[in-house]
Write a protein that holds these residues in place. Structure first.
Motif, PDB file in Angstrom:
ATOM      1  N   GLY A 181     -12.122 -38.216  63.306  1.00  8.92           N
ATOM      2  CA  GLY A 181     -12.300 -36.997  64.092  1.00  8.92           C
ATOM      3  C   GLY A 181     -12.413 -35.803  63.164  1.00  8.92           C
ATOM      4  N   ARG A 182     -11.856 -34.705  63.607  1.00  7.60           N
ATOM      5  CA  ARG A 182     -11.898 -33.480  62.796  1.00  7.60           C
ATOM      6  C   ARG A 182     -10.964 -33.647  61.596  1.00  7.60           C
ATOM      7  N   VAL A 183     -11.446 -33.262  60.431  1.00  7.10           N
ATOM      8  CA  VAL A 183     -10.640 -33.338  59.207  1.00  7.10           C
ATOM      9  C   VAL A 183     -10.263 -31.913  58.823  1.00  7.10           C
ATOM     10  N   ILE A 184      -8.994 -31.601  58.956  1.00  7.56           N
ATOM     11  CA  ILE A 184      -8.521 -30.217  58.808  1.00  7.56           C
ATOM     12  C   ILE A 184      -7.798 -30.051  57.488  1.00  7.56           C
ATOM     13  N   MET A 185      -8.388 -29.248  56.597  1.00  5.23           N
ATOM     14  CA  MET A 185      -7.715 -28.952  55.323  1.00  5.23           C
ATOM     15  C   MET A 185      -6.828 -27.722  55.510  1.00  5.23           C
ATOM     16  N   MET A 186      -5.539 -27.896  55.240  1.00  4.04           N
ATOM     17  CA  MET A 186      -4.634 -26.750  55.283  1.00  4.04           C
ATOM     18  C   MET A 186      -4.777 -26.017  53.957  1.00  4.04           C
ATOM     19  N   CYS A 187      -5.194 -24.751  53.991  1.00  6.46           N
ATOM     20  CA  CYS A 187      -5.316 -24.016  52.726  1.00  6.46           C
ATOM     21  C   CYS A 187      -5.257 -22.506  52.972  1.00  6.46           C
ATOM     22  N   PRO A 188      -4.765 -21.746  51.964  1.00  9.12           N
ATOM     23  CA  PRO A 188      -4.615 -20.296  52.135  1.00  9.12           C
ATOM     24  C   PRO A 188      -5.950 -19.603  52.431  1.00  9.12           C
ATOM     25  N   GLN A 189      -7.055 -20.226  52.015  1.00 12.38           N
ATOM     26  CA  GLN A 189      -8.376 -19.593  52.239  1.00 12.38           C
ATOM     27  C   GLN A 189      -8.921 -19.938  53.632  1.00 12.38           C
ATOM     28  N   GLY A 190      -8.152 -20.673  54.420  1.00 11.03           N
ATOM     29  CA  GLY A 190      -8.680 -21.158  55.697  1.00 11.03           C
ATOM     30  C   GLY A 190      -8.758 -20.084  56.768  1.00 11.03           C
TER      31      GLY A 190
END
Ligand code: 21W
Length: 247
Positions: free
Chosen positions: A83-92
């Motif tokens: 499904g959706r691949v969500i990268m947790m990152c400060p630039q998000g």
């Protein structure tokens, strides 16, 4: 909803999801949360997952191999597609209730939790569909942000909240701050509950609560008022409040 969390610290996720609403949702099979240790997919004999940055500079970067290998494994586990691949990152993109509602409609979510200076760019370019930040402050990793997002999204999954709570929840979407809440005793250390709440006049109680929400929103987060559709009654109440405040 199935949630897979790729992380270097799977143990961080044990207790937050072992309590309250999330635990009940898991027991009711509304939700399934799995954590996968990225380090298990490191190919080298020291099981390293990070290395120094090309071009120099401080900090370490999480290499692409373990993440790609892990995603290959997961894709195979999930019958060929993710499904959706969500990268947790400060630039998000800044997380929001709207984003939580949108993600709550998905059947499968994959979360990528970073450390050090974050992931090699090829991870973002090839594997990631969403990048989310939970605010403009610097944390030690992506795990706490992933827990925050999973918590908010899980509440949006049908059946996770009781009927009453979800109905109440909709009132939250009206974008105003919540009114004050009181419970027993009626008087405590000399502080009493507003009489209106004991009157039994549900129409007046609703009006009082709405005005309290408007007042609290004006005082603390006036910028929220631009996104709220105000009723005639609201506008009259605001007029009255403003004249009172200017008096
Ligand atoms: O992975 C996360 N944080 C760990 C982390 C913290 C700092 C750096 C960059 N290193 C310093 C720097 N600044 C500018 C240039 N270089 C990278 C990763 C994170 C995920 S979502 C989120 N939402 C809110 N805050 C967060 O920290 C996070």
């Amino acid at each position: 909803m199935k949630i897979d969390i790729l992380t270097l610290f799977p143990q961080m996720f044990e207790s937050p999801f072992d309590a309250s609403i999330i635990k009940r949702a898991i027991d009711k099979k509304l939700l399934e949360i799995n954590t996968i240790n990225i380090r298990d997919f490191s190919q080298n004999k020291h099981h390293t997952v990070d290395d120094t940055p090309f071009g120099g500079g401080a900090g370490m970067v999480m290499g692409p191999e373990p993440v790609f290998e892990c995603m290959d494994y997961l894709r195979e586990q999930r019958g060929g597609e993710l499904g959706r691949v969500i990268m947790m990152c400060p630039q998000g993109e800044p997380f929001s209730q709207g984003y939580a509602k949108e993600l709550g409609k998905e059947q499968h979510l994959v979360f990528l939790c970073g450390h050090y200076e974050g992931f090699d760019e090829r991870v973002r370019e090839t594997l990631v569909t969403d990048e989310i930040s939970i605010g403009d402050y610097v944390l030690t990793g992506g795990e706490l942000p992933a827990m925050v997002v999973v918590d908010a999204v899980a509440r949006m999954v049908p059946g996770v909240l009781g009927e009453a709570a979800s109905a109440e929840e909709d009132s939250f979407y009206n974008g105003l701050l919540e009114h004050p809440h009181y419970t027993k005793p009626r008087e405590y250390r000399g502080q009493v509950v507003p009489d209106i709440l004991l009157s039994g006049h549900h129409g007046n109680i609703r009006k009082w609560r709405r005005r309290q929400s408007l007042l609290r929103t004006i005082e603390r987060r006036p910028e929220l008022l631009t996104q709220v559709e105000l009723t005639k009654e609201d506008k009259a109440a605001l007029q009255e409040l403003l004249s009172y405040l200017q008096a």
